[in-house]
Scaffold this motif. Structure first.
Motif, PDB file in Angstrom:
ATOM      1  N   LYS A 121       0.841  -1.193   0.000  1.00 50.67           N
ATOM      2  CA  LYS A 121       0.000   0.000   0.000  1.00 50.67           C
ATOM      3  C   LYS A 121       0.876   1.243   0.000  1.00 50.67           C
ATOM      4  O   LYS A 121       0.544   2.267  -0.603  1.00 50.67           O
ATOM      5  CB  LYS A 121      -0.916  -0.021   1.220  1.00 50.67           C
ATOM      6  N   ASP A 135      -1.378  -3.895   1.579  1.00 54.91           N
ATOM      7  CA  ASP A 135      -2.728  -3.460   1.213  1.00 54.91           C
ATOM      8  C   ASP A 135      -3.820  -4.395   1.708  1.00 54.91           C
ATOM      9  O   ASP A 135      -4.977  -3.991   1.808  1.00 54.91           O
ATOM     10  CB  ASP A 135      -2.847  -3.278  -0.307  1.00 54.91           C
ATOM     11  N   ASP A 138      -3.254  -3.657   6.086  1.00 55.66           N
ATOM     12  CA  ASP A 138      -2.614  -2.459   6.620  1.00 55.66           C
ATOM     13  C   ASP A 138      -1.499  -2.772   7.632  1.00 55.66           C
ATOM     14  O   ASP A 138      -1.125  -1.912   8.443  1.00 55.66           O
ATOM     15  CB  ASP A 138      -3.641  -1.525   7.288  1.00 55.66           C
TER      16      ASP A 138
END
Length: 445
Positions: A121, A135, A138
């Motif tokens: 991410k 992603d 998190d």
């Protein structure tokens, strides 16, 4: 100089300049410059400028982190050296406290919960190391720069810090002039003495310990100082023996013994041995020691075809003299000279007396084997390689049974010798512990 480039990068991927830059302390040696990989267009995530301490032989300049395609991250160490790491590999090797226990140094992450197509991410290069947020959940992973560089696999980088022991110093009969020795009190009561003893064994394949009390109890305490005692069919721990044929083995006679390694018939031959002469009233009985690595080196230089033969042909062995003993290794046959995948010799496994019937060789191999064995024996019994030592009471020896061959002269009279088989893995663990701190182990592992 810090900079960011937002080409094909999510906004969260951008990095800002930190307020303070701290020196990096690294034990990695100079990395030979390599041409950068021919990689697909990538997105530059950030650059971290870092200078090494006086311990290092080089400086890291402009460490850059890039998203390379969709499944990996590229780290540019300097102008000509870069490494690429696949996302699944990075996630599996996360070093955060939830994924890798900082005290036990064991993996906690569940490898099988990692999506095979996991994506980042955000990716940042900071003074702490490479930081990635994944992603799918998190989760934030931080990878120390030292750790990343030491474990680069695409490409492998030179100068890697690993657990390779100190480079061995090969020796012959000349070692008698200055053999490796530590004093008993030094080895038993100081860390410096212990480290010296351990290092002697790793470098020379053996070490004397002088000033040992002439008792079985003191000898056992000395053995346990460096590793635990390995059990065998001879004894559950340390033993003492005379020429009484308590076991059906020539060691329990007064006969001469040619240079050999012990327990060639074990699937895992004994790693280290200890001897300490407790009593002797007679003549003869001098101990013989030969550096098997030196003999192998001589053989390879003079007769490379013989070296190759003893490295490839397999020899069956056994111990079966006692009524209740029948020991053979698995696999049944093993080479005399054994090597790591990179070709490094790591083990000599030779006892001509314990060799079983050679019915596993072809007619051509029989001729090759005996010719190679004769050349090996010539080098092994050379006056330039044989080290003879009286081994008087009070002087113990520990030697690497995978490297140093031993034997003895015939003797008359009463001779009582204490001995022990020692565990190799435990010895190596203690040797490495004297060389690496906990923080350094975390970088290496």
């Amino acid at each position: 100089m810090w900079r960011t480039l937002a080409r094909n990068v999510r906004p969260s991927s951008l990095i800002s300049r930190p307020s303070k830059i701290t020196p990096a302390i690294t034990r990695l040696s100079q990395v030979t410059s390599q041409r950068s990989l021919n990689l697909a267009p990538a997105s530059l995530i950030g650059t971290f400028r870092e200078f090494s301490s006086s311990k290092a032989n080089y400086a890291w300049r402009n460490i850059e982190a890039q998203i390379n395609g969709t499944n990996q991250v590229q780290v540019q160490w300097d102008t000509d050296v870069s490494s690429s790491y696949q996302n699944v590999w990075l996630r599996d090797h996360c070093r955060c406290p939830k994924c890798f226990h900082p005290q036990t140094l064991q993996r906690l992450v569940n490898t099988f919960n990692i999506p095979k197509d996991i994506q980042s991410k955000s990716v940042q290069a900071t003074e702490k190391g490479l930081t990635i947020v994944w992603d799918n959940d998190d989760h934030e992973s931080v990878y120390d720069w030292d750790w990343l560089k030491n474990h680069s696999y695409n490409p492998p980088l030179k100068g890697k810090v690993d657990l390779t022991p100190p480079k061995p110093i090969l020796w012959g009969a000349e070692i008698a002039k200055n053999p490796p020795i530590v004093q008993y009190e030094e080895a038993m009561n100081t860390q410096a003495g212990l480290a010296k003893w351990l290092n002697n064994i790793e470098v020379y394949g053996f070490s004397f310990v002088d000033g040992v009390p002439i008792t079985l109890e003191a000898t056992e305490q000395l053995a346990r100082r460096i590793c635990f005692i390995r059990e065998s069919h001879y004894a559950a721990g340390i033993w003492d023996f005379t020429s009484n044929l308590a076991f059906a083995d020539t060691a329990y006679t007064d006969l001469a013994l040619n240079a050999h390694t012990d327990t060639t018939y074990f699937s895992d031959p004994v790693g280290l041995q200890m001897f300490h002469k407790l009593e002797f009233r007679g003549t003869g009985g001098e101990s013989l020691f030969v550096d098997g690595f030196k003999v192998a080196e001589n053989l390879k230089k003079k007769h490379p075809e013989a070296y190759e033969c003893l490295s490839t042909l397999k020899v069956p062995t056994h111990s079966a003299g006692d009524e209740k003993v029948m020991i053979v290794p698995t696999p049944r046959e093993q080479s005399i000279l054994n090597h790591l995948s990179d070709g490094t010799l790591y083990q000599v496994r030779y006892n001509n007396d314990d060799r079983s019937t050679l019915s596993n060789l072809s007619p051509e191999q029989v001729d090759q084997f005996y010719e190679a064995l004769r050349k090996w024996n010539t080098e092994l019994t050379s006056s330039e390689t044989e080290y003879w030592e009286a081994l008087e009471p009070g002087r113990a020896i520990v030697f690497d049974n995978w490297r140093v061959l031993h034997g003895r002269a015939s003797f008359t009279g009463h001779r009582r010798l204490s001995g022990a088989y020692l565990n190799r893995d435990d010895f190596l663990s203690r040797a490495r512990t004297t060389r690496f701190t906990h923080a350094e182990k975390a970088i290496i592992l």
